[in-house]
Design a protein around this motif. Structure first.
Motif, PDB file in Angstrom:
ATOM      1  N   LEU A 182       0.817  -1.219   0.000  1.00 17.74           N
ATOM      2  CA  LEU A 182       0.000   0.000   0.000  1.00 17.74           C
ATOM      3  C   LEU A 182       0.848   1.265   0.000  1.00 17.74           C
ATOM      4  N   ALA A 183       1.961   1.227   0.741  1.00 21.34           N
ATOM      5  CA  ALA A 183       2.787   2.426   0.879  1.00 21.34           C
ATOM      6  C   ALA A 183       3.917   2.483  -0.147  1.00 21.34           C
ATOM      7  N   GLY A 184       4.141   1.379  -0.878  1.00 24.62           N
ATOM      8  CA  GLY A 184       5.213   1.353  -1.858  1.00 24.62           C
ATOM      9  C   GLY A 184       6.592   1.333  -1.229  1.00 24.62           C
ATOM     10  N   ILE A 185       6.729   0.604  -0.128  1.00 26.66           N
ATOM     11  CA  ILE A 185       8.019   0.499   0.553  1.00 26.66           C
ATOM     12  C   ILE A 185       8.494  -0.956   0.533  1.00 26.66           C
ATOM     13  N   ASP A 186       9.669  -1.197   1.136  1.00 27.62           N
ATOM     14  CA  ASP A 186      10.266  -2.528   1.043  1.00 27.62           C
ATOM     15  C   ASP A 186      10.873  -2.940   2.388  1.00 27.62           C
ATOM     16  N   MET A 187      10.038  -3.062   3.412  1.00 23.70           N
ATOM     17  CA  MET A 187      10.518  -3.563   4.691  1.00 23.70           C
ATOM     18  C   MET A 187      10.793  -5.059   4.567  1.00 23.70           C
ATOM     19  N   LEU A 188      11.874  -5.520   5.162  1.00 23.37           N
ATOM     20  CA  LEU A 188      12.247  -6.924   5.123  1.00 23.37           C
ATOM     21  C   LEU A 188      11.605  -7.672   6.290  1.00 23.37           C
ATOM     22  N   HIS A 189      11.129  -8.881   6.035  1.00 19.35           N
ATOM     23  CA  HIS A 189      10.451  -9.662   7.064  1.00 19.35           C
ATOM     24  C   HIS A 189      11.431 -10.539   7.824  1.00 19.35           C
ATOM     25  N   VAL A 190      11.300 -10.541   9.170  1.00 19.92           N
ATOM     26  CA  VAL A 190      12.077 -11.431  10.039  1.00 19.92           C
ATOM     27  C   VAL A 190      11.085 -12.175  10.927  1.00 19.92           C
ATOM     28  N   ALA A 191      11.027 -13.497  10.782  1.00 20.11           N
ATOM     29  CA  ALA A 191      10.060 -14.306  11.537  1.00 20.11           C
ATOM     30  C   ALA A 191      10.670 -14.840  12.827  1.00 20.11           C
ATOM     31  N   TYR A 192       9.827 -14.916  13.870  1.00 16.12           N
ATOM     32  CA  TYR A 192      10.244 -15.450  15.167  1.00 16.12           C
ATOM     33  C   TYR A 192       9.295 -16.571  15.573  1.00 16.12           C
ATOM     34  N   LYS A 193       9.612 -17.226  16.668  1.00 15.19           N
ATOM     35  CA  LYS A 193       8.748 -18.272  17.228  1.00 15.19           C
ATOM     36  C   LYS A 193       7.988 -17.712  18.426  1.00 15.19           C
ATOM     37  N   GLY A 194       7.128 -16.741  18.163  1.00 12.14           N
ATOM     38  CA  GLY A 194       6.337 -16.150  19.228  1.00 12.14           C
ATOM     39  C   GLY A 194       6.575 -14.653  19.331  1.00 12.14           C
ATOM     40  N   SER A 195       5.610 -13.953  19.925  1.00 13.09           N
ATOM     41  CA  SER A 195       5.707 -12.501  20.023  1.00 13.09           C
ATOM     42  C   SER A 195       6.736 -12.045  21.051  1.00 13.09           C
ATOM     43  N   ALA A 196       6.944 -12.829  22.121  1.00 16.07           N
ATOM     44  CA  ALA A 196       7.877 -12.412  23.170  1.00 16.07           C
ATOM     45  C   ALA A 196       9.309 -12.271  22.650  1.00 16.07           C
ATOM     46  N   PRO A 197       9.877 -13.288  21.956  1.00 12.91           N
ATOM     47  CA  PRO A 197      11.237 -13.101  21.428  1.00 12.91           C
ATOM     48  C   PRO A 197      11.320 -12.031  20.350  1.00 12.91           C
ATOM     49  N   ALA A 198      10.264 -11.888  19.555  1.00 12.88           N
ATOM     50  CA  ALA A 198      10.260 -10.832  18.537  1.00 12.88           C
ATOM     51  C   ALA A 198      10.286  -9.462  19.196  1.00 12.88           C
ATOM     52  N   MET A 199       9.509  -9.306  20.260  1.00 11.02           N
ATOM     53  CA  MET A 199       9.462  -8.033  20.971  1.00 11.02           C
ATOM     54  C   MET A 199      10.809  -7.697  21.596  1.00 11.02           C
ATOM     55  N   GLN A 200      11.518  -8.707  22.103  1.00 10.77           N
ATOM     56  CA  GLN A 200      12.832  -8.459  22.691  1.00 10.77           C
ATOM     57  C   GLN A 200      13.812  -7.916  21.652  1.00 10.77           C
ATOM     58  N   ASP A 201      13.758  -8.452  20.441  1.00 10.89           N
ATOM     59  CA  ASP A 201      14.654  -7.962  19.395  1.00 10.89           C
ATOM     60  C   ASP A 201      14.225  -6.589  18.893  1.00 10.89           C
ATOM     61  N   LEU A 202      12.944  -6.303  18.926  1.00 11.01           N
ATOM     62  CA  LEU A 202      12.487  -4.963  18.567  1.00 11.01           C
ATOM     63  C   LEU A 202      13.010  -3.954  19.588  1.00 11.01           C
TER      64      LEU A 202
END
Length: 334
Positions: A182-202
């Motif tokens: 929608l915005a015409g951008i190119d963010m890269l996807h990084v998948a995790y095994k759950g929201s808690a570890p993803a949030m820690q890396d954020l």
């Protein structure tokens, strides 16, 4: 004489075995929907501990145990976008003693985006537990403090932003894909095994953006550790009145990324037993203690606690997501 005693002893053993078998059979027959549950019940969470789904399961388990007098034991079985835990439930005996608490995408979206061993109709939806909009969070070290400036920077620096999701093929994953389009951008996807570890890396800055539930991440926003750029809700949340909706910012299509949490049983659960489980879940979900905790988590109350209406919603969501996946031409990553 010895032979006679052995015969009598054998007869006694056989008689005792028959009595025990008859007793066990009568006990099995004695179990009725009204007596359910008569032993501990396992609730599988197909995601790691510490996230919103895990919190929902433990809240529900506490209330179900209080209402029934039997333990409801939460078991986390993460991996493969929730497919490992979900498959364990799909394969379980449909007797009411193995259940699943999960985000809706495990049942409604993941079967259309990954190669899972279960079919979309492998589960009986029992009750919605809560609803939640997806919120777009960002690490404050990025050179943008709102969504318009993030989009502008991302266009000028393609491929330099990455967004986390709690697993491949989930709503958090597709929210990033859709915003890219929608915005015409190119963010890269990084998948995790759950929201808690993803949030820690954020929080640590290893990724810059994430789409997740309102809380507990909003606590990091209040402390300045994260930015909340937009919410997929149809209106601003009273818990985050300063966070604009995607619609306000010119992306109304992002409203489809609203999620829910649900209670599921393996398909094939007897109707009478399903009705009993539905009644227990309704009592638990409508309790003041449960609803208070739902609000504390920044979630919205469920719209339905009835099998018929919740099942209808799940089937509609499955059709919606199947169409969406085909329309955007998504190719599974695993």
């Amino acid at each position: 004489m010895a032979a006679s005693r052995r015969i009598k002893l054998l007869a006694g053993v056989l008689s005792g075995s028959l009595v025990l078998a008859a007793f066990l059979a009568s006990q099995a027959r004695a179990e009725t929907p009204e007596s359910y549950p008569s032993k501990p019940v396992r609730i599988v969470v197909p995601l790691p501990p510490g996230g919103a789904t895990d919190s929902m399961a433990r809240m529900l388990a506490e209330r179900l145990a209080s209402a029934s007098g039997q333990p409801f034991i939460v078991e986390n079985r993460p991996g493969a976008s929730g497919a490992i835990g979900a498959d364990a439930v799909a394969r379980a005996k449909p007797d009411g003693y193995t259940l699943m608490v999960s985000i809706g995408s495990t049942v409604s979206l993941v079967p259309f985006t990954t190669k899972v061993p279960y079919k979309p109709d492998a589960f009986l939806p029992i009750s919605e537990l809560a609803r939640t909009p997806q919120v777009m969070y960002a690490n404050p070290n990025i050179p943008a403090k709102d969504l318009p400036s993030l989009v502008k920077w991302a266009k000028a620096n393609p491929g330099k932003l990455s967004f986390a999701s709690y697993s491949v093929g989930t709503q958090g994953h597709f929210a990033g894909i859709r915003l890219n389009q929608l915005a015409g951008i190119d963010m890269l996807h990084v998948a995790y095994k759950g929201s808690a570890p993803a949030m820690q890396d954020l929080l640590g800055g290893q990724v810059q953006v994430m789409f997740d539930a309102l809380l507990p991440a909003m606590n990091y926003v209040k402390s300045g550790k994260l930015l909340a750029l937009a919410t997929a809700g149809t209106e601003r949340s009273p818990l985050a009145p300063n966070v604009p909706t995607f619609r306000e910012l010119g992306y109304p299509e992002m409203e489809q990324f609203n999620g829910n949490f649900g209670l599921y049983a393996p398909a094939g659960l007897a109707p009478a037993l399903a009705g009993r489980l539905e009644a227990l879940a309704r009592r638990a979900v409508n309790s003041p203690e449960y609803l208070s905790k739902v609000k504390e988590l920044g979630l919205m109350e469920p719209e339905t606690t009835q099998i018929a209406s919740f099942s209808k919603r799940v089937r509609e969501d499955q059709a919606k997501w199947s169409s969406f996946v085909n329309r955007i031409g998504y190719k599974p990553e695993m």
